[in-house]
Every structure is written in structure tokens, then in C-alpha cells.
Design a protein around this motif. Sequence first.
Motif, PDB file in Angstrom:
ATOM      1  N   GLY A  14       0.816  -1.212   0.000  1.00  0.00           N
ATOM      2  CA  GLY A  14       0.000   0.000   0.000  1.00  0.00           C
ATOM      3  C   GLY A  14       0.849   1.261   0.000  1.00  0.00           C
ATOM      4  N   GLY A  15       1.885   1.269   0.811  1.00  0.00           N
ATOM      5  CA  GLY A  15       2.770   2.435   0.872  1.00  0.00           C
ATOM      6  C   GLY A  15       3.534   2.658  -0.423  1.00  0.00           C
ATOM      7  N   THR A  16       3.933   1.574  -1.059  1.00  0.00           N
ATOM      8  CA  THR A  16       4.638   1.687  -2.335  1.00  0.00           C
ATOM      9  C   THR A  16       3.724   2.295  -3.392  1.00  0.00           C
ATOM     10  OG1 THR A  16       5.962  -0.251  -1.782  1.00  0.00           O
ATOM     11  CG2 THR A  16       5.921   0.401  -4.082  1.00  0.00           C
ATOM     12  N   ALA A  17       2.488   1.816  -3.475  1.00  0.00           N
ATOM     13  CA  ALA A  17       1.529   2.357  -4.440  1.00  0.00           C
ATOM     14  C   ALA A  17       1.231   3.828  -4.140  1.00  0.00           C
ATOM     15  CB  ALA A  17       0.240   1.541  -4.436  1.00  0.00           C
ATOM     16  N   ARG A  18       1.085   4.176  -2.856  1.00  0.00           N
ATOM     17  CA  ARG A  18       0.836   5.586  -2.498  1.00  0.00           C
ATOM     18  C   ARG A  18       2.007   6.468  -2.897  1.00  0.00           C
ATOM     19  NH1 ARG A  18      -1.499   3.125   1.830  1.00  0.00           N
ATOM     20  NH2 ARG A  18       0.361   3.325   3.134  1.00  0.00           N
ATOM     21  N   ALA A  19       3.217   5.981  -2.687  1.00  0.00           N
ATOM     22  CA  ALA A  19       4.394   6.758  -3.057  1.00  0.00           C
ATOM     23  C   ALA A  19       4.423   7.002  -4.569  1.00  0.00           C
ATOM     24  CB  ALA A  19       5.669   6.036  -2.611  1.00  0.00           C
ATOM     25  N   PRO A  27      -3.599   5.941 -10.362  1.00  0.00           N
ATOM     26  CA  PRO A  27      -3.701   4.784  -9.456  1.00  0.00           C
ATOM     27  C   PRO A  27      -3.510   3.428 -10.130  1.00  0.00           C
ATOM     28  CG  PRO A  27      -5.432   6.365  -8.969  1.00  0.00           C
ATOM     29  CD  PRO A  27      -4.746   6.851 -10.220  1.00  0.00           C
ATOM     30  N   ASP A  28      -4.035   3.255 -11.335  1.00  0.00           N
ATOM     31  CA  ASP A  28      -3.875   1.963 -12.016  1.00  0.00           C
ATOM     32  C   ASP A  28      -2.411   1.682 -12.343  1.00  0.00           C
ATOM     33  OD1 ASP A  28      -6.598   1.422 -11.934  1.00  0.00           O
ATOM     34  OD2 ASP A  28      -6.967   2.406 -13.868  1.00  0.00           O
ATOM     35  N   VAL A  29      -1.726   2.689 -12.846  1.00  0.00           N
ATOM     36  CA  VAL A  29      -0.306   2.527 -13.173  1.00  0.00           C
ATOM     37  C   VAL A  29       0.494   2.291 -11.897  1.00  0.00           C
ATOM     38  CG1 VAL A  29       1.731   3.697 -14.104  1.00  0.00           C
ATOM     39  CG2 VAL A  29      -0.459   3.864 -15.310  1.00  0.00           C
ATOM     40  N   ALA A  30       0.175   3.034 -10.841  1.00  0.00           N
ATOM     41  CA  ALA A  30       0.878   2.858  -9.569  1.00  0.00           C
ATOM     42  C   ALA A  30       0.709   1.429  -9.051  1.00  0.00           C
ATOM     43  CB  ALA A  30       0.367   3.866  -8.542  1.00  0.00           C
ATOM     44  N   ASP A  31      -0.498   0.890  -9.157  1.00  0.00           N
ATOM     45  CA  ASP A  31      -0.728  -0.492  -8.715  1.00  0.00           C
ATOM     46  C   ASP A  31       0.053  -1.484  -9.570  1.00  0.00           C
ATOM     47  OD1 ASP A  31      -2.423   0.424  -6.735  1.00  0.00           O
ATOM     48  OD2 ASP A  31      -4.265  -0.014  -7.858  1.00  0.00           O
ATOM     49  N   ASP A  32       0.064  -1.267 -10.881  1.00  0.00           N
ATOM     50  CA  ASP A  32       0.817  -2.153 -11.773  1.00  0.00           C
ATOM     51  C   ASP A  32       2.311  -2.109 -11.458  1.00  0.00           C
ATOM     52  OD1 ASP A  32      -1.477  -2.927 -13.067  1.00  0.00           O
ATOM     53  OD2 ASP A  32      -1.174  -1.613 -14.811  1.00  0.00           O
ATOM     54  N   LEU A  33       2.835  -0.904 -11.251  1.00  0.00           N
ATOM     55  CA  LEU A  33       4.265  -0.776 -10.962  1.00  0.00           C
ATOM     56  C   LEU A  33       4.613  -1.351  -9.595  1.00  0.00           C
ATOM     57  CD1 LEU A  33       5.135   2.720 -12.476  1.00  0.00           C
ATOM     58  CD2 LEU A  33       5.456   0.451 -13.470  1.00  0.00           C
ATOM     59  N   THR A  34       3.677  -1.279  -8.655  1.00  0.00           N
ATOM     60  CA  THR A  34       3.900  -1.907  -7.350  1.00  0.00           C
ATOM     61  C   THR A  34       4.050  -3.416  -7.520  1.00  0.00           C
ATOM     62  OG1 THR A  34       2.675  -0.172  -6.191  1.00  0.00           O
ATOM     63  CG2 THR A  34       2.905  -2.282  -5.051  1.00  0.00           C
ATOM     64  N   GLN A  35       3.160  -4.005  -8.314  1.00  0.00           N
ATOM     65  CA  GLN A  35       3.268  -5.440  -8.582  1.00  0.00           C
ATOM     66  C   GLN A  35       4.589  -5.760  -9.272  1.00  0.00           C
ATOM     67  OE1 GLN A  35       1.119  -7.840  -7.560  1.00  0.00           O
ATOM     68  NE2 GLN A  35       0.057  -6.193  -6.505  1.00  0.00           N
ATOM     69  N   ASP A  36       4.972  -4.934 -10.236  1.00  0.00           N
ATOM     70  CA  ASP A  36       6.244  -5.143 -10.931  1.00  0.00           C
ATOM     71  C   ASP A  36       7.419  -5.061  -9.966  1.00  0.00           C
ATOM     72  OD1 ASP A  36       4.890  -5.441 -13.298  1.00  0.00           O
ATOM     73  OD2 ASP A  36       5.401  -3.451 -14.081  1.00  0.00           O
ATOM     74  N   HIS A  64      10.522   3.269  -7.349  1.00  0.00           N
ATOM     75  CA  HIS A  64      10.836   4.624  -7.828  1.00  0.00           C
ATOM     76  C   HIS A  64      11.456   4.570  -9.227  1.00  0.00           C
ATOM     77  CE1 HIS A  64      12.148   8.786  -7.716  1.00  0.00           C
ATOM     78  NE2 HIS A  64      13.366   8.376  -8.025  1.00  0.00           N
ATOM     79  N   ARG A  65      12.379   3.657  -9.419  1.00  0.00           N
ATOM     80  CA  ARG A  65      13.037   3.533 -10.732  1.00  0.00           C
ATOM     81  C   ARG A  65      12.054   3.056 -11.800  1.00  0.00           C
ATOM     82  NH1 ARG A  65      18.860   1.116  -8.806  1.00  0.00           N
ATOM     83  NH2 ARG A  65      19.618   3.077  -7.945  1.00  0.00           N
ATOM     84  N   LEU A  66      11.144   2.150 -11.423  1.00  0.00           N
ATOM     85  CA  LEU A  66      10.111   1.725 -12.372  1.00  0.00           C
ATOM     86  C   LEU A  66       9.229   2.908 -12.768  1.00  0.00           C
ATOM     87  CD1 LEU A  66       9.064  -1.718 -10.866  1.00  0.00           C
ATOM     88  CD2 LEU A  66      10.207  -1.327 -13.059  1.00  0.00           C
ATOM     89  N   GLY A  67       8.910   3.776 -11.802  1.00  0.00           N
ATOM     90  CA  GLY A  67       8.117   4.967 -12.098  1.00  0.00           C
ATOM     91  C   GLY A  67       8.838   5.901 -13.056  1.00  0.00           C
ATOM     92  N   ILE A  68      10.126   6.095 -12.843  1.00  0.00           N
ATOM     93  CA  ILE A  68      10.920   6.940 -13.745  1.00  0.00           C
ATOM     94  C   ILE A  68      10.915   6.352 -15.148  1.00  0.00           C
ATOM     95  CG2 ILE A  68      13.274   7.680 -14.279  1.00  0.00           C
ATOM     96  CD1 ILE A  68      13.682   7.985 -11.225  1.00  0.00           C
ATOM     97  N   ASN A  69      11.149   5.053 -15.250  1.00  0.00           N
ATOM     98  CA  ASN A  69      11.165   4.406 -16.571  1.00  0.00           C
ATOM     99  C   ASN A  69       9.806   4.515 -17.252  1.00  0.00           C
ATOM    100  OD1 ASN A  69      13.836   3.706 -16.301  1.00  0.00           O
ATOM    101  ND2 ASN A  69      13.403   1.640 -15.576  1.00  0.00           N
ATOM    102  N   HIS A  70       8.734   4.377 -16.479  1.00  0.00           N
ATOM    103  CA  HIS A  70       7.391   4.498 -17.052  1.00  0.00           C
ATOM    104  C   HIS A  70       7.179   5.897 -17.625  1.00  0.00           C
ATOM    105  CE1 HIS A  70       3.123   3.889 -17.608  1.00  0.00           C
ATOM    106  NE2 HIS A  70       2.943   5.066 -17.044  1.00  0.00           N
ATOM    107  N   ARG A  71       7.561   6.917 -16.881  1.00  0.00           N
ATOM    108  CA  ARG A  71       7.393   8.291 -17.378  1.00  0.00           C
ATOM    109  C   ARG A  71       8.241   8.542 -18.621  1.00  0.00           C
ATOM    110  NH1 ARG A  71       6.639   9.021 -11.933  1.00  0.00           N
ATOM    111  NH2 ARG A  71       8.808   9.455 -11.449  1.00  0.00           N
ATOM    112  N   ARG A  72       9.419   7.967 -18.682  1.00  0.00           N
ATOM    113  CA  ARG A  72      10.263   8.113 -19.879  1.00  0.00           C
ATOM    114  C   ARG A  72       9.598   7.483 -21.097  1.00  0.00           C
ATOM    115  NH1 ARG A  72      16.066   6.554 -17.214  1.00  0.00           N
ATOM    116  NH2 ARG A  72      16.466   8.593 -16.274  1.00  0.00           N
TER     117      ARG A  72
END
Length: 164
Positions: A14-19, A27-36, A64-72
Motif C-alpha cells: 500500500g505504501g509503495t503504491a501511495r508513493a 492509481p492503475d499505473v501505480a498499482d501495476d508498478l507496485t506489482q512489478d 521509484h526507478r520503475l516509475g521513472i522508466n514508465h514516465r520516460r
Amino acid sequence: MSWDISTLYRSHAGGTARALRRAGLNPDVADDLTQDAFLRVLARPVPQTNGAYNPRAYLYRIAHRLGINHRRREALVQMVALGEDDLASQAPTTDQALHARQCLDQAALALAELPDRTRRAFVMHRIEERSMAEIGQILGISTSRAWGLIREAYRHLAERVDER
């Protein structure tokens, strides 16, 4: 040292997805990246070191790195808003079908013009849906160079294909 992944998941998913949501992801992308992120932790646990380790920090760093890669990746793709008329299922006119065929032919020719390594990287990315790390490993290049090859291919296709 072994990981207790179920406890880690219950404690920090939960904390990872919130971050990730606070970092601007929907929210959907955050949940997917949390699973990843958890899949990555399962695939590659923390490296063994003599010092203390922090599983939570390791997990958050991966997310955090997955989030950066997703935005790129999102920055590379041009998004277009669709209206309801665009979503209606209509058969294309003869002119539209002909134009689409011409665009496909132009794309095939443009791909053939690319250097072999650039074309292979593009095909692995778009057709085979491989990650940048996999492409880099297969081609014997860095991940950032794999991104560069794919960007070159996209630019070349954009110049060569008439999408009017």
C-alpha cells in the motif's frame, strides 16, 4: 539472507503504491508498478552484503526507478484524446483503406532502410514486447543505447510514413 516476501508485501504494498501516486502516476499505473516492483524483488533479492540491509528501502528504490522508466516511455509516445465519434465502429471508406495500405507499405520500406541493429531493436520492442534490458542484453549494448536505437527508429518512421 532470505526474504519474507509475503510479510514485505502486506507491510509495504500500500505504501509503495501511495508513493508512486504521490509521484504523479495514476492509481492503475501505480498499482501495476507496485506489482512489478515485487516481482523484481522476487526475481532479484537484495545482494548479499556484510552490512545491514533495509528491504523496505530496496523495494521503494525499485518502485521509484520503475516509475521513472514508465514516465520516460510515456514521453516517447504521443497520446491523442479520442472523442465518442472516434470510438464508433465504422467501416473505412475505400480511400481510407487505400491510404492505410500505402502507410503500411511506407512503414515496411522505412524499416528496411534502418541499420540491422536498429531494426532488430525496434522489432524486439514493438513486436516482441521485450524490455530495454532484454534488448540490450541480446544485442550486447547498454539499456540506454537500446533506448537510443528505438528512438532513432521511431524518428525515421515518423519522417518516412505519410499519416495525412
